[in-house]
Scaffold this motif. Structure first.
Motif, short mmCIF file in Angstrom:
data_model
loop_
_atom_site.label_atom_id
_atom_site.label_comp_id
_atom_site.label_asym_id
_atom_site.label_seq_id
_atom_site.Cartn_x
_atom_site.Cartn_y
_atom_site.Cartn_z
N SER A 12 0.90 -1.59 0.20
CA SER A 12 0.28 -0.38 -0.69
C SER A 12 1.09 1.36 0.07
O SER A 12 1.92 1.63 -0.89
N SER A 18 1.69 -4.65 -3.87
CA SER A 18 0.05 -4.58 -3.86
C SER A 18 -0.54 -2.99 -3.22
O SER A 18 0.43 -2.54 -2.17
N ILE A 62 -3.69 -3.41 -1.94
CA ILE A 62 -3.69 -3.77 0.14
C ILE A 62 -3.17 -5.22 -0.30
O ILE A 62 -2.91 -5.70 -0.67
N PRO A 109 -3.49 -9.23 0.99
CA PRO A 109 -5.19 -10.51 0.75
C PRO A 109 -6.21 -10.04 0.89
O PRO A 109 -6.53 -10.61 1.67
N CYS A 138 -8.01 -6.74 1.17
CA CYS A 138 -8.86 -7.52 0.27
C CYS A 138 -9.87 -8.46 0.83
O CYS A 138 -11.48 -7.86 0.29
N LEU A 187 -13.59 -7.51 0.49
CA LEU A 187 -15.01 -8.42 -0.60
C LEU A 187 -16.07 -8.98 -0.16
O LEU A 187 -17.18 -9.51 -0.77
N ALA A 233 -7.55 -13.18 -2.81
CA ALA A 233 -7.99 -11.93 -3.11
C ALA A 233 -6.45 -12.39 -4.19
O ALA A 233 -6.07 -10.97 -4.44
N LEU A 267 -5.58 -9.51 -6.84
CA LEU A 267 -4.92 -8.30 -7.17
C LEU A 267 -3.33 -8.18 -8.00
O LEU A 267 -2.98 -6.96 -8.16
#
Length: 324
Positions: A197, A218, A220, A222, A225, A229, A241, A245
């Motif tokens: 991030s 990434s 965010i 995993p 995420c 979600l 996730a 990503l």
């Protein structure tokens, strides 16, 4: 202390144990040689075909080399600089003057710590605003003396506490991104483990951004995420996730987010830190030599164009009757 093993390494561990028993009972036998060949083949099969979630686990391995390990293994000199001249000295980000071969430079990197005491001091590599303020002030100092900057990124993300937000966490990261985009000196960034991030982006804008083979980068984690979600981060949602990503070095190179992938020793950087250090040193020296001959104006223009080209989008033309 034995090296911790990851879930996908069960077959490798079993074969290593069988090989150790056979070597103790009948060293140099045909069966030992056969087991060695089988083990080498299994390692190549497993480590060259890691899933995105398995790559995340590799990037988080507790024995993976950190910034200060590379300081000891590849640098000829290092003088650490402390403090941000405002709040204090954030130990999650280390910075200092360094010498690598023929180059004098400024090194900045995340540090997670090894034991509980170090990790508590370093906040597991999650920097506070004063960490990014320290990093930015040292970058400006490097630019003043025309020294190249090397950033080693390894963080789950910026520190998420209320106090960090009150002291301007988001604003400091944004300022760091802006300033790095126009610093008149070469900047080389390498994700050596986790690139999480804004914590990673805060020292991640450079003329060359590279990743170690089993690192990840990434927007965010995993887990985060999956929690957003599917409202739960478990063994089913975290791999989904991670795959969605596109956080592996292979994916990010294909998408143009990074410029290079630095190979790791078979089994990961933690299996052979010295060999990994040699590969990283070679990459850094090659990059610094390349940028040394580029005029500052051209360097800044190339950096600007590099980030302007990043990302893909589509524009749909409106119907003819709606055009003016």
């Amino acid at each position: 202390m034995p090296t911790p093993r990851l879930p996908f390494e069960k077959e490798i561990v079993a074969l290593e144990e069988a090989l150790a028993r056979k070597e103790a009972a009948a060293p140099g036998s045909d069966e030992v040689r056969q087991l060695r060949r089988e083990l080498a083949a299994l390692r190549r099969q497993v480590y060259t075909n890691l899933s995105p979630w398995e790559t995340v686990l590799m990037a988080r391995h507790p024995d993976r080399p950190q910034t200060l390990d590379y300081v000891d293994l590849i640098l000829d000199e290092f003088v650490e600089l402390h403090g941000d001249r405002a709040i204090g000295n954030d130990r999650a980000i280390r910075a200092g003057f360094a010498r690598l071969g023929e180059f004098r430079m400024m090194l900045i990197g995340h540090q997670k710590g090894r034991n509980l005491k170090e990790r508590s001091e370093c906040f597991y590599g999650c920097a506070h605003p004063e960490g990014y303020r320290k990093a930015l002030s040292k970058m400006r100092l490097a630019a003043k003396f025309r020294l190249p900057i090397v950033c080693l990124i390894d963080t789950p993300g910026a520190y998420p506490g209320i106090a960090a937000e009150e002291r301007g966490q988001a604003q400091l990261i944004a300022t760091s991104i802006l300033e790095m985009s126009r610093l008149p000196t070469p900047i080389v960034c390498v994700i050596i483990g986790e690139g999480g991030s804004g914590g990673a982006l805060g020292i991640g804008v450079g003329d060359r951004v590279s990743m170690l083979e089993h690192a990840y980068y990434s927007v965010i984690s995993p887990e985060g995420c999956a929690g957003i979600l599917w409202k739960v981060a478990d063994d089913a949602t975290k791999p989904r996730a991670a795959a969605a990503l596109k956080l592996t070095a292979r994916d990010l190179l294909r998408l143009g987010v990074i410029d290079d992938v630095i190979p790791e020793p078979l089994g990961g950087a933690h299996r052979d830190p010295r060999e990994m250090s040699k590969m990283l040193k070679t990459h850094l020296l090659r990059s610094l030599r390349e940028f040394r001959s580029i005029p500052v104006e051209s360097l800044l223009e190339r950096r600007y164009e590099k980030y302007r080209r990043m990302g893909v989008f589509a524009v749909q033309n409106p119907p003819a009757e709606n055009r003016t």
